[in-house]
Design a protein around this motif. Sequence first.
Motif, PDB file in Angstrom:
ATOM      1  N   ALA A   1       5.278 -13.826 -17.433  1.00  0.00           N
ATOM      2  CA  ALA A   1       5.074 -12.913 -16.464  1.00  0.00           C
ATOM      3  C   ALA A   1       5.060 -14.561 -15.002  1.00  0.00           C
ATOM      4  N   LEU A   2       3.793 -14.691 -15.021  1.00  0.00           N
ATOM      5  CA  LEU A   2       3.143 -15.547 -14.200  1.00  0.00           C
ATOM      6  C   LEU A   2       4.255 -16.716 -13.972  1.00  0.00           C
ATOM      7  N   THR A   3       4.316 -17.468 -14.842  1.00  0.00           N
ATOM      8  CA  THR A   3       5.810 -18.208 -15.046  1.00  0.00           C
ATOM      9  C   THR A   3       5.973 -17.909 -14.627  1.00  0.00           C
ATOM     10  N   ARG A   4       6.472 -16.774 -14.430  1.00  0.00           N
ATOM     11  CA  ARG A   4       8.540 -16.735 -14.250  1.00  0.00           C
ATOM     12  C   ARG A   4       7.948 -16.314 -12.389  1.00  0.00           C
TER      13      ARG A   4
ATOM     14  N   GLN B   1      -0.840  -9.696 -10.117  1.00  0.00           N
ATOM     15  CA  GLN B   1      -0.957 -10.710 -11.082  1.00  0.00           C
ATOM     16  C   GLN B   1      -2.041 -11.550 -11.292  1.00  0.00           C
ATOM     17  N   TYR B   2      -0.908 -12.591 -10.052  1.00  0.00           N
ATOM     18  CA  TYR B   2      -1.537 -14.020  -9.923  1.00  0.00           C
ATOM     19  C   TYR B   2      -3.039 -13.729  -9.212  1.00  0.00           C
ATOM     20  N   ASP B   3      -3.041 -12.705  -8.523  1.00  0.00           N
ATOM     21  CA  ASP B   3      -4.506 -13.110  -8.032  1.00  0.00           C
ATOM     22  C   ASP B   3      -5.549 -12.397  -8.857  1.00  0.00           C
ATOM     23  N   SER B   4      -4.929 -11.769  -9.290  1.00  0.00           N
ATOM     24  CA  SER B   4      -5.943 -11.202 -10.573  1.00  0.00           C
ATOM     25  C   SER B   4      -6.947 -12.520 -11.534  1.00  0.00           C
ATOM     26  N   GLU B   5      -5.467 -13.285 -11.968  1.00  0.00           N
ATOM     27  CA  GLU B   5      -5.442 -13.275 -13.752  1.00  0.00           C
ATOM     28  C   GLU B   5      -5.787 -14.826 -13.161  1.00  0.00           C
TER      29      GLU B   5
ATOM     30  N   GLY C   1      -6.463 -15.497  -9.986  1.00  0.00           N
ATOM     31  CA  GLY C   1      -7.324 -16.210  -8.745  1.00  0.00           C
ATOM     32  C   GLY C   1      -8.716 -15.626  -9.167  1.00  0.00           C
ATOM     33  N   ALA C   2      -9.311 -14.726 -10.310  1.00  0.00           N
ATOM     34  CA  ALA C   2     -10.032 -14.697 -10.530  1.00  0.00           C
ATOM     35  C   ALA C   2     -11.013 -15.736 -10.653  1.00  0.00           C
ATOM     36  N   CYS C   3     -10.733 -17.029 -10.904  1.00  0.00           N
ATOM     37  CA  CYS C   3     -11.439 -18.165 -11.386  1.00  0.00           C
ATOM     38  C   CYS C   3     -11.743 -19.244 -10.479  1.00  0.00           C
ATOM     39  N   HIS C   4     -10.084 -19.881  -9.761  1.00  0.00           N
ATOM     40  CA  HIS C   4     -10.154 -20.721  -8.816  1.00  0.00           C
ATOM     41  C   HIS C   4      -9.352 -20.573  -7.628  1.00  0.00           C
ATOM     42  N   PHE C   5      -9.022 -20.719  -6.911  1.00  0.00           N
ATOM     43  CA  PHE C   5      -8.166 -20.294  -5.343  1.00  0.00           C
ATOM     44  C   PHE C   5      -6.697 -20.095  -6.116  1.00  0.00           C
ATOM     45  N   ALA C   6      -6.219 -19.028  -5.385  1.00  0.00           N
ATOM     46  CA  ALA C   6      -4.704 -18.625  -5.927  1.00  0.00           C
ATOM     47  C   ALA C   6      -3.731 -19.697  -5.571  1.00  0.00           C
ATOM     48  N   TYR C   7      -3.807 -20.925  -5.642  1.00  0.00           N
ATOM     49  CA  TYR C   7      -3.092 -21.808  -5.189  1.00  0.00           C
ATOM     50  C   TYR C   7      -1.586 -21.579  -5.436  1.00  0.00           C
TER      51      TYR C   7
ATOM     52  N   ASP D   1      -0.374 -17.314  13.634  1.00  0.00           N
ATOM     53  CA  ASP D   1       0.624 -16.157  13.048  1.00  0.00           C
ATOM     54  C   ASP D   1       1.339 -16.766  11.494  1.00  0.00           C
ATOM     55  N   ASN D   2       1.452 -18.258  11.981  1.00  0.00           N
ATOM     56  CA  ASN D   2       2.779 -18.730  10.208  1.00  0.00           C
ATOM     57  C   ASN D   2       2.283 -19.235   9.836  1.00  0.00           C
ATOM     58  N   PRO D   3       1.851 -18.565   8.882  1.00  0.00           N
ATOM     59  CA  PRO D   3       1.741 -19.424   7.158  1.00  0.00           C
ATOM     60  C   PRO D   3       2.584 -20.479   7.158  1.00  0.00           C
ATOM     61  N   ASP D   4       2.106 -21.260   6.307  1.00  0.00           N
ATOM     62  CA  ASP D   4       2.415 -23.016   6.076  1.00  0.00           C
ATOM     63  C   ASP D   4       3.185 -22.792   5.059  1.00  0.00           C
ATOM     64  N   VAL D   5       2.337 -22.232   3.728  1.00  0.00           N
ATOM     65  CA  VAL D   5       3.703 -21.262   3.343  1.00  0.00           C
ATOM     66  C   VAL D   5       3.479 -20.318   2.537  1.00  0.00           C
ATOM     67  N   ARG D   6       4.691 -19.848   2.451  1.00  0.00           N
ATOM     68  CA  ARG D   6       4.004 -18.460   1.435  1.00  0.00           C
ATOM     69  C   ARG D   6       2.955 -17.586   0.765  1.00  0.00           C
ATOM     70  N   PRO D   7       2.802 -17.107   1.380  1.00  0.00           N
ATOM     71  CA  PRO D   7       1.074 -16.075   0.398  1.00  0.00           C
ATOM     72  C   PRO D   7       1.954 -15.543  -0.519  1.00  0.00           C
TER      73      PRO D   7
END
Lengths: 132, 194
Positions: free
Chosen positions: B103-106, B57-61, B63-69, B46-52
């Motif tokens: 936007a993503l930097t923010r 936008q982050y997922d698509s920009e 996360g398209a090429c690598h895991f969305a750290y 149940d408990n994520p270790d870091v906030r998911p």
Amino acid sequence: MQKRIAIIGAALFLSAGAVSAVELADQLQDEYRAVGAEAFDAEAGAARWSREVMANGQARSCAACHGSDLRQPGKHIRTGRAIEPLAPSVNPQRLVERKEVEKWFLRNCKWTYGRECSPQEKGDFVAFIRIQ
Amino acid sequence: MNKKTIGIGVVGLALLAAGTGVVLGDGWEREHEREGHRSGWFGWRDNPDVRPVRNEQYDSECGACHFAYQPALLPARSWESMMGNLADHFGENAELDDAAREALTRYLVENAADRDGYGRAAGFAASVAPGNAPLRITETRYFVRKHDEVPSRFVQGNPEVRSFSNCTACHRGAADGNFNEHAVRIPGVGRWED
């Protein structure tokens, strides 16, 4: 009930203002011709698709990540990230949004060839991809 | 579908909603402030270790090429440095238009290891010296400490893994922020128990 679902579905589809892959492919190719490209050729697109270029010590090509069969998923050769199939026949999200297509042409041509693709190259790629 | 099936479905959905509520609702942040807290209906699952990541936008920009750290894996100064040089992103061109980059930097900075109080964020933040802004999560002392017993044949020598950057190869719950070692499955090896 089913009728209502059908109506809602149709409304959602229309409100998205979506164009089909065929329509967008035509539009893009018209634009590329307008800036100097000649007739487009799916076979030229296919040949370029698998042509390898060395970059960062790797043999790179479109096929290296997307595969040769565009109906199958691909895999990013540097990161291992899975890539959804590119063929419009199996993936309805492909070749339907102009902004996405141009964004990925820009990004991936630079990644693969170290430069942007010409309108002729992009038009040939579209000719190849649209029939997959 | 008869009434009984619908009834079972409704109960099932209700249970599912209650279960995910623990993860997604407002409560999970307060309840699981610190690493190691293992309450909840399904234990550590149940408990994520870091906030998911909750940013399309982050997922698509990215996360398209690598895991969305997740942003909480690096301090804000690391993200600022990385986003300031996307033309050379680990040797690759990952340029974005100005609006997307800003936007993503923010998003990354606001949720960075040293800005987010949830879970292992503080562990990552504390493990990076104040003057350092590492670009690789794998270079933070916290990461190194957590992986120092993993032999290279399981990672670099493993064609299914290849690199420590490939989180999801072994951490099957990584996309949900779950990096718990009990959930680790190393391809070709299996469970990881140290």
